[in-house]
Design an enzyme around this catalytic site. Structure first.
Site, short mmCIF file in Angstrom:
data_model
loop_
_atom_site.label_atom_id
_atom_site.label_comp_id
_atom_site.label_asym_id
_atom_site.label_seq_id
_atom_site.Cartn_x
_atom_site.Cartn_y
_atom_site.Cartn_z
N LYS A 117 0.84 -1.34 0.07
CA LYS A 117 0.11 -0.07 0.03
C LYS A 117 0.92 1.19 0.03
O LYS A 117 0.75 2.23 -0.59
CB LYS A 117 -0.97 -0.01 1.06
N LYS A 219 -6.41 -12.81 -10.17
CA LYS A 219 -7.67 -12.89 -9.60
C LYS A 219 -8.83 -12.11 -9.71
O LYS A 219 -8.54 -10.82 -10.26
CB LYS A 219 -7.13 -12.93 -8.13
N LYS A 222 -12.40 -6.53 -7.02
CA LYS A 222 -13.59 -5.63 -7.27
C LYS A 222 -12.90 -4.35 -7.89
O LYS A 222 -13.56 -3.63 -8.26
CB LYS A 222 -13.87 -5.29 -5.67
P1 AMP Z 1 -11.75 -8.99 -0.52
O1 AMP Z 1 -12.49 -8.67 -1.72
O2 AMP Z 1 -10.37 -8.92 -0.95
O3 AMP Z 1 -11.91 -7.87 0.49
O4 AMP Z 1 -11.89 -10.58 0.08
C1 AMP Z 1 -12.83 -10.80 0.78
C2 AMP Z 1 -12.99 -12.33 0.76
O5 AMP Z 1 -13.25 -12.94 -0.45
C3 AMP Z 1 -11.70 -12.90 1.33
O6 AMP Z 1 -11.86 -14.17 2.01
C4 AMP Z 1 -11.25 -13.44 -0.13
O7 AMP Z 1 -10.10 -14.40 -0.11
C5 AMP Z 1 -12.35 -13.86 -0.95
N1 AMP Z 1 -12.10 -13.58 -2.24
C6 AMP Z 1 -11.75 -12.33 -2.98
N2 AMP Z 1 -11.71 -12.46 -4.40
C7 AMP Z 1 -11.75 -13.77 -4.48
C8 AMP Z 1 -11.41 -14.56 -5.69
N3 AMP Z 1 -11.39 -14.08 -6.99
N4 AMP Z 1 -11.87 -15.84 -5.68
C9 AMP Z 1 -11.86 -16.57 -4.47
N5 AMP Z 1 -12.13 -15.70 -3.26
C10 AMP Z 1 -11.98 -14.52 -3.37
#
Ligand code: AMP
Ligand code: TRP
Length: 356
Positions: A117, A219, A222
């Site tokens: 970051k 991956k 968002k």
């Molecule tokens: P985040 O969107 O990074 O805040 O992640 C929130 C949760 O969603 C965490 O447990 C991540 O590991 C899971 N997660 C986020 N993106 C993915 C993805 N593309 N595939 C699988 N799990 C995800």
């Protein structure tokens, strides 16, 4: 009397507009929903973590509610689990302060997420042992690194230890933060007497990593700059279908999982998770079929899975009274547990009892 269930806690940031992706659904929220029977569950939306970067206040408030409504729509049940906003429960910041007094600054400066970051803000992070220095890269440095960004993992440790959680379901990227939490709990227990459970990370074995539709080696995220790579849970069905139909596929025409076919493999994984069919079954079903038919079926599976989620979301997002009821109840349950742990900590460190 029935034995107390083990406690699970996990939290998520109301990132951006609060819109969850199909990756969040498959990799996280869907799995949390299955834990609600066997565990005492606390699911927090961490608005206090969200202000480590500048946020438009009205947008942040809206994102918190949207995130809550999406969680409920995905199957988190407010009757079973405590759903709450972090800022509604007293104790997160208080415990974070106490824990910070047991956290060497060097441990925080070494955190991968912090370094990433800080670098994004245009700083170069150079480390030589414990001595970590930041240097500006002239015009690239957009803002100073605020201490909240550095302190972030201590607040996260407090989120977890405040509920004396036994397990924390998180993605692989949070493993280092969990390690810090475990170290802090151990250090506190050793300094005083056993106080905290040492929480285990619960990282799903088949972590179904959903990949970007446009760059299937990355991956699904968002915050992807290319919105066509990401499927959002509350997007209109036509848009979802369109994105899936224009997903990057690979050369050749076979529909099978292979290292040199990341695009097709990703779509097969999605279809397998959503239909419960094995990868082998899917490969067999689509022998001799073309990509267009296959993508059409993936689109249908995604749209049909999300149809009830979207319907429920739209039903509750404008029902402020219902959502406030969920939050009131969730925060009360969370607060009940949080106060017990916080009081114990205050006594152990030597704060005088409150005079009543
Ligand atoms: P985040 O969107 O990074 O805040 O992640 C929130 C949760 O969603 C965490 O447990 C991540 O590991 C899971 N997660 C986020 N993106 C993915 C993805 N593309 N595939 C699988 N799990 C995800
Ligand atoms: N840092 C986590 C993330 O970025 C969010 C989070 C904050 C969290 N506090 C937590 C996750 C406590 C699990 C437990 O995804």
């Amino acid at each position: 009397m029935s034995e107390a269930k083990p406690v699970i806690l996990t939290c998520a940031q109301p990132t951006g507009g609060g819109d969850l992706t199909l990756g969040n659904y498959i990799g996280a929220v869907r799995n949390w929903a299955t834990m609600q029977e066997d565990y005492e569950c606390y699911f927090g939306i961490v608005d206090m973590h969200a202000i480590t970067v500048r946020r438009e206040p009205a947008e942040l408030r809206k994102a918190c509610y949207s995130c809550l409504a999406q969680y409920i729509a995905c199957g988190l049940d407010p009757e079973k689990a405590a759903l709450f906003f972090q800022s509604h429960v007293i104790g997160h910041a208080e415990l974070a302060w106490v824990l910070s007094c047991y956290t060497p600054i060097g441990d925080l400066q070494r955190m991968t997420q912090f370094k990433e970051k800080a670098e994004k803000l245009g700083f170069q992070v150079k480390s030589a042992g414990d001595d970590i220095r930041f240097s500006h890269e002239g015009a690239k440095a957009q803002a100073s690194v605020n201490s909240g960004l550095l302190y972030y993992p201590v607040l996260m440790a407090a989120d977890i230890l405040l509920y004396n959680a036994n397990a924390v379901p998180v993605g692989e990227d949070q493993r280092q933060h969990l390690e810090l939490t475990r170290d802090l709990a151990q250090r506190f227990n050793n300094t005083y007497s056993p106080t905290f459970n040492i929480p285990n990370a619960y990282i799903p074995k088949s972590g179904a990593k959903v990949m970007s539709l446009q760059e299937p080696t990355r991956k699904m995220s968002k915050s992807d700059e290319n919105p066509n790579g990401t499927l959002f849970l509350i997007e209109p069905p036509e848009k979802l279908a369109k994105k899936i139909k224009s997903a990057v596929t690979d050369s050749g025409s076979e529909i099978r999982v292979a290292d040199d076919k990341p695009g097709v493999s990703n779509l097969i994984t999605i279809l397998s998770v959503l239909t419960g069919k094995s990868v082998q079954e899917i490969e067999k079903d689509y022998q001799g079929q073309n990509y267009a038919t296959f993508k059409g079926d993936v689109a249908e599976a995604v749209v049909e899975t999300l149809r009830p989620v979207q319907a429920r979301y739209h039903e509750i997002i404008s029902d402020k009274v219902y959502l406030e009821g969920v939050l009131k109840d969730g925060a009360a349950r969370a607060q009940n547990r949080a106060y017990k742990v916080l009081n114990k900590v205050y006594r152990k460190v030597g704060f005088p009892d409150r005079v009543r």
